[in-house]
Write a protein that holds these residues in place. Structure first.
Motif, PDB file in Angstrom:
ATOM      1  N   PRO A 104      22.694  27.751 167.830  1.00 18.59           N
ATOM      2  CA  PRO A 104      23.035  26.311 167.291  1.00 18.59           C
ATOM      3  C   PRO A 104      23.323  26.535 165.789  1.00 18.59           C
ATOM      4  N   VAL A 105      24.359  25.654 165.284  1.00 16.41           N
ATOM      5  CA  VAL A 105      24.946  25.517 164.043  1.00 16.41           C
ATOM      6  C   VAL A 105      24.075  24.275 163.533  1.00 16.41           C
ATOM      7  N   HIS A 106      23.139  24.699 162.599  1.00 18.49           N
ATOM      8  CA  HIS A 106      22.039  23.722 162.006  1.00 18.49           C
ATOM      9  C   HIS A 106      22.527  22.809 160.911  1.00 18.49           C
ATOM     10  N   GLU A 107      23.638  23.132 160.107  1.00 19.73           N
ATOM     11  CA  GLU A 107      24.171  22.775 159.046  1.00 19.73           C
ATOM     12  C   GLU A 107      24.790  21.240 159.411  1.00 19.73           C
ATOM     13  N   GLU A 108      24.557  20.324 158.553  1.00 21.55           N
ATOM     14  CA  GLU A 108      25.222  19.012 158.568  1.00 21.55           C
ATOM     15  C   GLU A 108      27.092  19.043 158.336  1.00 21.55           C
ATOM     16  N   LEU A 109      27.430  18.196 159.216  1.00 27.59           N
ATOM     17  CA  LEU A 109      28.875  18.140 159.335  1.00 27.59           C
ATOM     18  C   LEU A 109      29.493  17.978 157.798  1.00 27.59           C
ATOM     19  N   LYS A 110      29.037  17.450 156.811  1.00 30.61           N
ATOM     20  CA  LYS A 110      29.512  17.361 155.624  1.00 30.61           C
ATOM     21  C   LYS A 110      29.303  18.650 154.821  1.00 30.61           C
ATOM     22  N   ALA A 111      28.673  19.671 155.273  1.00 32.45           N
ATOM     23  CA  ALA A 111      28.541  20.786 154.548  1.00 32.45           C
ATOM     24  C   ALA A 111      29.424  21.942 155.145  1.00 32.45           C
ATOM     25  N   LEU A 112      29.729  21.664 156.275  1.00 33.26           N
ATOM     26  CA  LEU A 112      30.844  22.623 157.010  1.00 33.26           C
ATOM     27  C   LEU A 112      32.241  22.125 156.694  1.00 33.26           C
ATOM     28  N   THR A 113      32.510  20.834 156.636  1.00 37.15           N
ATOM     29  CA  THR A 113      33.726  20.264 156.397  1.00 37.15           C
ATOM     30  C   THR A 113      34.248  20.834 154.747  1.00 37.15           C
ATOM     31  N   LYS A 114      33.004  20.471 153.940  1.00 36.31           N
ATOM     32  CA  LYS A 114      33.295  20.992 152.412  1.00 36.31           C
ATOM     33  C   LYS A 114      33.615  22.618 152.531  1.00 36.31           C
ATOM     34  N   VAL A 115      32.775  23.471 153.031  1.00 39.17           N
ATOM     35  CA  VAL A 115      33.296  24.929 153.019  1.00 39.17           C
ATOM     36  C   VAL A 115      34.307  25.216 153.906  1.00 39.17           C
ATOM     37  N   GLY A 116      34.882  24.399 154.981  1.00 40.61           N
ATOM     38  CA  GLY A 116      36.283  24.441 155.341  1.00 40.61           C
ATOM     39  C   GLY A 116      37.310  24.087 154.345  1.00 40.61           C
ATOM     40  N   LYS A 117      37.224  23.075 153.683  1.00 40.59           N
ATOM     41  CA  LYS A 117      38.336  22.708 152.841  1.00 40.59           C
ATOM     42  C   LYS A 117      38.289  23.757 151.608  1.00 40.59           C
ATOM     43  N   LEU A 118      36.977  24.157 151.140  1.00 39.07           N
ATOM     44  CA  LEU A 118      37.383  25.361 150.075  1.00 39.07           C
ATOM     45  C   LEU A 118      37.945  26.606 150.456  1.00 39.07           C
ATOM     46  N   LEU A 119      37.602  26.981 151.713  1.00 42.68           N
ATOM     47  CA  LEU A 119      38.486  28.168 152.304  1.00 42.68           C
ATOM     48  C   LEU A 119      39.905  27.824 152.493  1.00 42.68           C
ATOM     49  N   LYS A 120      40.358  26.733 152.853  1.00 36.21           N
ATOM     50  CA  LYS A 120      41.677  26.347 153.076  1.00 36.21           C
ATOM     51  C   LYS A 120      42.337  26.464 151.536  1.00 36.21           C
ATOM     52  N   LYS A 121      41.756  25.731 150.684  1.00 36.96           N
ATOM     53  CA  LYS A 121      42.344  25.851 149.314  1.00 36.96           C
ATOM     54  C   LYS A 121      42.587  27.286 148.921  1.00 36.96           C
ATOM     55  N   ASN A 122      41.526  28.249 149.199  1.00 38.01           N
ATOM     56  CA  ASN A 122      41.765  29.834 148.999  1.00 38.01           C
ATOM     57  C   ASN A 122      42.507  30.609 150.133  1.00 38.01           C
ATOM     58  N   ASN A 123      43.407  29.842 150.849  1.00 39.10           N
ATOM     59  CA  ASN A 123      44.222  30.275 151.807  1.00 39.10           C
ATOM     60  C   ASN A 123      43.524  31.378 152.722  1.00 39.10           C
ATOM     61  N   ILE A 124      42.350  31.224 153.257  1.00 39.13           N
ATOM     62  CA  ILE A 124      41.305  31.819 154.005  1.00 39.13           C
ATOM     63  C   ILE A 124      41.758  31.273 155.629  1.00 39.13           C
ATOM     64  N   ALA A 125      42.295  31.812 156.496  1.00 44.61           N
ATOM     65  CA  ALA A 125      42.150  31.336 157.911  1.00 44.61           C
ATOM     66  C   ALA A 125      40.775  31.907 158.609  1.00 44.61           C
ATOM     67  N   VAL A 126      40.454  30.874 159.276  1.00 44.15           N
ATOM     68  CA  VAL A 126      39.098  31.324 160.183  1.00 44.15           C
ATOM     69  C   VAL A 126      39.255  30.662 161.643  1.00 44.15           C
ATOM     70  N   ASP A 127      39.237  31.819 162.336  1.00 39.45           N
ATOM     71  CA  ASP A 127      38.777  31.572 163.780  1.00 39.45           C
ATOM     72  C   ASP A 127      37.410  31.639 164.087  1.00 39.45           C
ATOM     73  N   VAL A 128      37.078  30.681 165.141  1.00 34.98           N
ATOM     74  CA  VAL A 128      35.404  30.523 165.483  1.00 34.98           C
ATOM     75  C   VAL A 128      35.602  30.750 167.007  1.00 34.98           C
ATOM     76  N   ILE A 129      34.919  31.581 167.286  1.00 34.84           N
ATOM     77  CA  ILE A 129      34.666  31.971 168.981  1.00 34.84           C
ATOM     78  C   ILE A 129      33.119  31.574 169.138  1.00 34.84           C
ATOM     79  N   SER A 130      33.176  30.438 169.954  1.00 32.56           N
ATOM     80  CA  SER A 130      31.965  29.872 170.284  1.00 32.56           C
ATOM     81  C   SER A 130      31.387  30.323 171.672  1.00 32.56           C
ATOM     82  N   MET A 131      30.130  30.924 171.884  1.00 33.60           N
ATOM     83  CA  MET A 131      29.853  31.545 173.171  1.00 33.60           C
ATOM     84  C   MET A 131      28.500  30.879 173.520  1.00 33.60           C
TER      85      MET A 131
END
Length: 197
Positions: A104-131
């Motif tokens: 389970p991902v315990h973090e709040e949606l706001k924290a996930l979105t914030k880190v996602g935008k930070l990674l995007k700003k720094n040109n980091i691509a992310v692939d998530v494999i949910s199993m």
């Protein structure tokens, strides 16, 4: 000796390790400048098990050293993976983090979105494999991938229980990014694989 029909099904962790081996091997073979690092995102905190390297023996050994312990720390883990990418030897090529999520991902949606935008700003691509925990994690992981996505460079692959992850990944954008369009393999030169328990 047991026949394949009677052989025990692999655990979620074993399936995740097989899938991580497949992704790592493909990333290394797709571009001679690619490197892969391995992390655990659970336990006491995110832990770098192998710094970005092209040494498949070290990569595979580290993948199999991931243990089931503690709770998933997605946000901190992705940030540590980003730091590992920043400190890799070869700075050529794109930067990509591949996260395997089986808890389970315990973090709040706001924290996930914030880190996602930070990674995007720094040109980091992310692939998530949910199993695992698909019902609980799907909406959160979709929002994270939407936040980090830039020109369709990040993906979420959800693998339902009972399906062999490697069978899904072999045809997914995680392994086929840029193939067939004259581009190279996905994100050569700076791939990092983060493995979460």
């Amino acid at each position: 000796p047991p026949t394949t029909a009677h052989a025990a099904k692999p655990s979620r962790m074993e399936s995740m390790q097989d899938a991580a081996n497949l992704v790592s091997t493909q990333k290394i073979q797709s571009n001679p400048e690619s490197t892969v690092g391995v992390m655990s995102l659970a336990g006491k905190g995110p832990e770098l098990l192998a710094a970005p390297t092209e040494d498949m023996g070290k990569i595979m050994g580290s993948i199999h050293d991931v243990s089931l312990a503690g709770k998933l720390n997605f946000v901190d883990g992705v940030q540590v993976a980003w730091l590992a990418l920043k400190h890799r030897r070869n700075k050529n090529g794109g930067q990509r983090i591949v996260v395997f999520v089986g808890s389970p991902v315990h973090e709040e949606l706001k924290a996930l979105t914030k880190v996602g935008k930070l990674l995007k700003k720094n040109n980091i691509a992310v692939d998530v494999i949910s199993m695992g925990e698909l019902e609980d994690n799907q909406a959160k992981l979709e929002e994270f991938v939407n936040a980090v996505n830039s020109s369709n460079n990040s993906h979420l692959v959800s693998i339902p229980a009972g399906v062999v992850p490697c069978d899904v990944l072999i045809t997914s954008p995680v392994l086929n990014e840029g193939m067939g369009d004259g581009g190279g393999g996905g994100g050569g030169g700076g791939d990092a694989t983060a493995t979460a328990a």
